[in-house]
Design an enzyme around this catalytic site. Structure first.
Site, PDB file in Angstrom:
ATOM      1  N   SER A 124       0.555  -1.307  -0.215  1.00  0.00           N
ATOM      2  CA  SER A 124      -0.050   0.217  -0.075  1.00  0.00           C
ATOM      3  C   SER A 124       0.857   1.308   0.253  1.00  0.00           C
ATOM      4  CB  SER A 124      -0.643   0.062   1.547  1.00  0.00           C
ATOM      5  OG  SER A 124      -1.274   1.304   1.621  1.00  0.00           O
ATOM      6  N   TYR A 149      -1.388  -1.612  10.685  1.00  0.00           N
ATOM      7  CA  TYR A 149      -1.845  -2.167   9.463  1.00  0.00           C
ATOM      8  C   TYR A 149      -0.528  -1.229   8.830  1.00  0.00           C
ATOM      9  CZ  TYR A 149      -3.748  -2.738   4.419  1.00  0.00           C
ATOM     10  OH  TYR A 149      -3.768  -1.704   3.231  1.00  0.00           O
ATOM     11  N   LYS A 153       2.656  -3.809   6.585  1.00  0.00           N
ATOM     12  CA  LYS A 153       2.939  -3.956   5.070  1.00  0.00           C
ATOM     13  C   LYS A 153       3.950  -3.398   4.616  1.00  0.00           C
ATOM     14  CE  LYS A 153      -1.047  -4.282   2.942  1.00  0.00           C
ATOM     15  NZ  LYS A 153      -1.154  -5.552   2.700  1.00  0.00           N
TER      16      LYS A 153
HETATM   17  P1  NAD Z   1     -10.646  -7.512   1.301  1.00  0.00           P
HETATM   18  O1  NAD Z   1     -10.534  -7.658   2.575  1.00  0.00           O
HETATM   19  O2  NAD Z   1     -11.468  -7.621   0.605  1.00  0.00           O
HETATM   20  O3  NAD Z   1      -9.704  -8.939   0.726  1.00  0.00           O
HETATM   21  C1  NAD Z   1      -9.210  -9.897   1.302  1.00  0.00           C
HETATM   22  C2  NAD Z   1      -9.321 -11.230   1.197  1.00  0.00           C
HETATM   23  O4  NAD Z   1      -8.446 -12.336   2.254  1.00  0.00           O
HETATM   24  C3  NAD Z   1     -11.269 -11.561   1.520  1.00  0.00           C
HETATM   25  O5  NAD Z   1     -11.231 -12.334   1.339  1.00  0.00           O
HETATM   26  C4  NAD Z   1     -10.748 -12.221   3.398  1.00  0.00           C
HETATM   27  O6  NAD Z   1     -12.354 -12.834   3.425  1.00  0.00           O
HETATM   28  C5  NAD Z   1      -9.446 -12.722   3.449  1.00  0.00           C
HETATM   29  N1  NAD Z   1      -8.236 -12.870   3.855  1.00  0.00           N
HETATM   30  C6  NAD Z   1      -8.534 -12.413   4.919  1.00  0.00           C
HETATM   31  N2  NAD Z   1      -7.378 -13.403   6.467  1.00  0.00           N
HETATM   32  C7  NAD Z   1      -7.829 -14.463   5.389  1.00  0.00           C
HETATM   33  C8  NAD Z   1      -6.549 -15.444   6.324  1.00  0.00           C
HETATM   34  N3  NAD Z   1      -5.962 -15.704   7.070  1.00  0.00           N
HETATM   35  N4  NAD Z   1      -6.666 -16.753   4.869  1.00  0.00           N
HETATM   36  C9  NAD Z   1      -7.729 -16.573   4.115  1.00  0.00           C
HETATM   37  N5  NAD Z   1      -8.118 -15.603   3.524  1.00  0.00           N
HETATM   38  C10 NAD Z   1      -7.857 -14.522   3.993  1.00  0.00           C
HETATM   39  O7  NAD Z   1      -9.591  -6.185   0.896  1.00  0.00           O
HETATM   40  P2  NAD Z   1      -8.721  -5.475   0.116  1.00  0.00           P
HETATM   41  O8  NAD Z   1      -9.585  -4.654  -0.321  1.00  0.00           O
HETATM   42  O9  NAD Z   1      -9.665  -6.180  -1.704  1.00  0.00           O
HETATM   43  O10 NAD Z   1      -7.930  -5.596  -0.324  1.00  0.00           O
HETATM   44  C11 NAD Z   1      -6.523  -7.151  -1.005  1.00  0.00           C
HETATM   45  C12 NAD Z   1      -5.291  -6.637  -0.315  1.00  0.00           C
HETATM   46  O11 NAD Z   1      -5.105  -5.556  -0.453  1.00  0.00           O
HETATM   47  C13 NAD Z   1      -4.959  -6.623   1.325  1.00  0.00           C
HETATM   48  O12 NAD Z   1      -4.040  -7.516   1.510  1.00  0.00           O
HETATM   49  C14 NAD Z   1      -4.937  -4.847   1.573  1.00  0.00           C
HETATM   50  O13 NAD Z   1      -4.616  -4.763   3.100  1.00  0.00           O
HETATM   51  C15 NAD Z   1      -4.028  -4.357  -0.298  1.00  0.00           C
HETATM   52  N6  NAD Z   1      -4.602  -3.292  -0.139  1.00  0.00           N
HETATM   53  C16 NAD Z   1      -6.145  -2.977  -0.048  1.00  0.00           C
HETATM   54  C17 NAD Z   1      -5.911  -1.342  -0.473  1.00  0.00           C
HETATM   55  C18 NAD Z   1      -7.465  -1.152  -0.296  1.00  0.00           C
HETATM   56  O14 NAD Z   1      -8.096  -0.190  -0.344  1.00  0.00           O
HETATM   57  N7  NAD Z   1      -8.696  -1.855  -0.782  1.00  0.00           N
HETATM   58  C19 NAD Z   1      -5.367  -0.539  -0.631  1.00  0.00           C
HETATM   59  C20 NAD Z   1      -4.084  -0.927  -0.684  1.00  0.00           C
HETATM   60  C21 NAD Z   1      -3.825  -2.746  -0.273  1.00  0.00           C
HETATM   61  C1  UD1 Z   2      -6.657   4.936   4.044  1.00  0.00           C
HETATM   62  C2  UD1 Z   2      -5.504   3.909   5.010  1.00  0.00           C
HETATM   63  C3  UD1 Z   2      -4.230   3.439   3.744  1.00  0.00           C
HETATM   64  C4  UD1 Z   2      -5.619   2.396   3.034  1.00  0.00           C
HETATM   65  C5  UD1 Z   2      -5.931   2.591   2.075  1.00  0.00           C
HETATM   66  C6  UD1 Z   2      -7.471   2.194   1.856  1.00  0.00           C
HETATM   67  C7  UD1 Z   2      -5.578   5.596   6.422  1.00  0.00           C
HETATM   68  C8  UD1 Z   2      -4.883   7.084   7.432  1.00  0.00           C
HETATM   69  N1  UD1 Z   2      -5.093   5.311   5.445  1.00  0.00           N
HETATM   70  O1  UD1 Z   2      -6.712   5.669   2.816  1.00  0.00           O
HETATM   71  O2  UD1 Z   2      -3.728   2.830   4.729  1.00  0.00           O
HETATM   72  O3  UD1 Z   2      -4.522   1.617   2.391  1.00  0.00           O
HETATM   73  O4  UD1 Z   2      -7.118   3.947   2.903  1.00  0.00           O
HETATM   74  O5  UD1 Z   2      -8.515   1.040   2.389  1.00  0.00           O
HETATM   75  O6  UD1 Z   2      -6.424   5.678   6.866  1.00  0.00           O
HETATM   76  N2  UD1 Z   2     -12.284  10.892   3.589  1.00  0.00           N
HETATM   77  C9  UD1 Z   2     -13.465  12.146   4.084  1.00  0.00           C
HETATM   78  N3  UD1 Z   2     -14.671  11.194   4.772  1.00  0.00           N
HETATM   79  C10 UD1 Z   2     -14.826  10.140   4.431  1.00  0.00           C
HETATM   80  C11 UD1 Z   2     -13.653   8.911   4.719  1.00  0.00           C
HETATM   81  C12 UD1 Z   2     -12.589   9.748   3.950  1.00  0.00           C
HETATM   82  O7  UD1 Z   2     -13.924  13.452   3.851  1.00  0.00           O
HETATM   83  O8  UD1 Z   2     -15.704   9.983   5.393  1.00  0.00           O
HETATM   84  C13 UD1 Z   2     -11.384  11.646   3.164  1.00  0.00           C
HETATM   85  C14 UD1 Z   2     -10.134  11.543   4.026  1.00  0.00           C
HETATM   86  O9  UD1 Z   2      -9.960  12.202   4.263  1.00  0.00           O
HETATM   87  C15 UD1 Z   2      -8.926  11.264   2.592  1.00  0.00           C
HETATM   88  C16 UD1 Z   2      -9.514  10.858   1.804  1.00  0.00           C
HETATM   89  O10 UD1 Z   2     -11.203  10.967   1.595  1.00  0.00           O
HETATM   90  O11 UD1 Z   2      -8.553  12.785   2.117  1.00  0.00           O
HETATM   91  C17 UD1 Z   2      -9.389   9.423   0.798  1.00  0.00           C
HETATM   92  O12 UD1 Z   2      -9.207   8.757   2.611  1.00  0.00           O
HETATM   93  P1  UD1 Z   2      -9.865   7.373   2.361  1.00  0.00           P
HETATM   94  O13 UD1 Z   2     -10.277   6.968   1.084  1.00  0.00           O
HETATM   95  O14 UD1 Z   2     -10.187   6.600   4.013  1.00  0.00           O
HETATM   96  O15 UD1 Z   2      -7.874   6.738   1.389  1.00  0.00           O
HETATM   97  P2  UD1 Z   2      -7.042   7.130   2.691  1.00  0.00           P
HETATM   98  O16 UD1 Z   2      -7.166   8.467   4.154  1.00  0.00           O
HETATM   99  O17 UD1 Z   2      -5.694   8.087   1.923  1.00  0.00           O
END
Ligand code: NAD
Ligand code: UD1
Length: 337
Positions: A124, A149, A153
């Protein structure tokens, strides 16, 4: 290529499974359904015509993993499985360290045992910490993380780098996602947060269908054009394609390789709200609140390296993502059942 996709029923994993199938790969899914529903598997089948092999296992369980590797012999792993809620990680740090680290360590040990030498990891942009300047380059140092979290990472990136130094046949592709939004255009796959959404786009989508009465905007006094926070929002369909492109980095030179997956463009909270209103013909009422602790003002990616080395570029727009998120929310008001 046969690819084990851990967390393959989640938001990004399920979209990536589809992208893998349509580019001729054979995904095998391992997921314990902690944060996903089994119905996603049927939806993948509806969209692709293929029902991938599915193992309902905890990826930190080495015995279960060994059984899977024995049967499937994957050539590569894409590792999505993990917990991802920033706020929850502050109140339940041990649970986050255990799950995110143990899944990765069990996978690496099992990969070594079965001679699987390729891993792609979901990292991330949070590992950059507070940016000193934007865009963020892969060569920028990992910064100070603001929550457990983010720290998982950062630690996993380090583990993968150390493992690659020690085992010369290992390749680890570390993908630093910026802000994934949007959904599959069919409305069958998308983000299904539990409870009150923490992230901006799912919150906006729930306001749009009347599930929440207004959006709370966290701060309008940042040093940005309109005072609200700026992020690099990438459509999840583009992000999924980024994983297919990343498989190219598994050929040739071994070792750990880092790529940003973003668009290279920053969008403010208010710009996203207005784009959503325009794309969907709806009104999003909002109020301005105090800044959210831990938030940075501006964050967006340099996307040069992914283009140069993988030929990858995000192609969908913010409007596409707004339309697809709304469509998913309308079709699944209570999430995927
Ligand atoms: P998500 O929660 O939708 O998907 C994660 C999946 O992993 C889920 O289906 C969950 O059931 C499964 N899981 C969790 N722990 C497990 C375990 N111990 N064994 C087997 N399955 C398990 O999340 P996502 O948004 O699809 O994110 C996927 C990856 O990307 C994560 O590692 C997350 O940290 C990373 N990531 C997500 C975002 C985001 O904004 N969504 C941003 C940066 C990084
Ligand atoms: C957050 C996480 C980041 C994670 C990412 C994707 C934090 C500090 N960072 O990023 O680690 O990888 O989500 O899951 O939490 N906002 C509002 N109102 C809301 C929600 C968000 O104004 O109800 C604003 C926030 O202040 C920010 C922007 O929207 O400026 C994006 O927020 P968000 O979607 O939560 O993502 P990040 O904070 O960038």
């Amino acid at each position: 290529m046969k690819i084990l996709v851990t967390g393959g029923l989640g938001f990004i994993g399920s979209e990536t499974v589809l992208a893998l199938i349509s580019s001729g790969h054979t995904p095998v899914i391992a997921d314990n359904l902690y944060n996903s529903k089994i119905g996603v598997l049927g939806r993948i089948e509806t969209l692709s015509g293929v029902r991938p092999a599915f193992y309902r296992i905890d990826v930190s369980d080495k015995k279960a993993l060994a059984d899977l590797f024995e049967k499937e012999r994957p050539e590569a792993v894409i590792h999505f499985a993990g917990y991802k809620a920033v706020g929850e990680s502050v109140s339940k740090p041990i649970m986050y360290y255990r799950n995110n680290l143990m899944t990765t360590l069990s996978l690496l040990e099992t990969m070594e045992e079965f001679g699987c030498e390729n891993i792609v990891f979901s990292s991330s942009a949070t590992v950059y910490g507070t940016p000193k300047r934007v865009p963020l380059y892969e060569t920028d140092k990992r910064g100070e993380t603001t929550n457990p979290y983010g720290e998982t990472k950062s630690m996993i990136e380090r583990i993968l780098e150390d493992a690659c130094k020690a085992f010369s046949s290992l390749t680890a592709v570390i993908l630093r996602y910026f802000n994934p939004i949007g959904a599959h255009p069919s409305g069958l796959l998308g983000e299904d947060p539990r409870g009150i959404p923490n992230n901006l786009m799912p919150y906006i989508a729930q306001v749009a269908i009347g599930k929440r009465d207004k959006l709370h905007i966290f701060g309008n006094d940042y040093d940005t054009a309109d005072g609200t926070g700026v992020r690099d929002y990438i459509h999840v369909v583009d992000l999924a394609e980024g994983h297919v492109a990343a498989l190219k980095a598994l050929d040739g030179k071994k070792g750990a390789k880092v790529f940003n997956l973003g668009t290279g463009r920053g969008t403010s909270v208010l710009e996203l709200v207005h784009a959503f209103e325009k794309a969907n013909g709806v009104k999003i009422p909002y109020v301005i609140e105090d800044r959210r602790p831990g938030d940075v003002a501006v964050n967006y990616a340099s996307v040069e390296k992914a283009y140069r080395e993988l030929g990858y570029k995000a192609r969908l727009t913010i409007e596409d993502a707004c339309r697809d998120s709304y469509n998913f929310q309308l079709k699944n008001p209570d999430g995927i059942i």
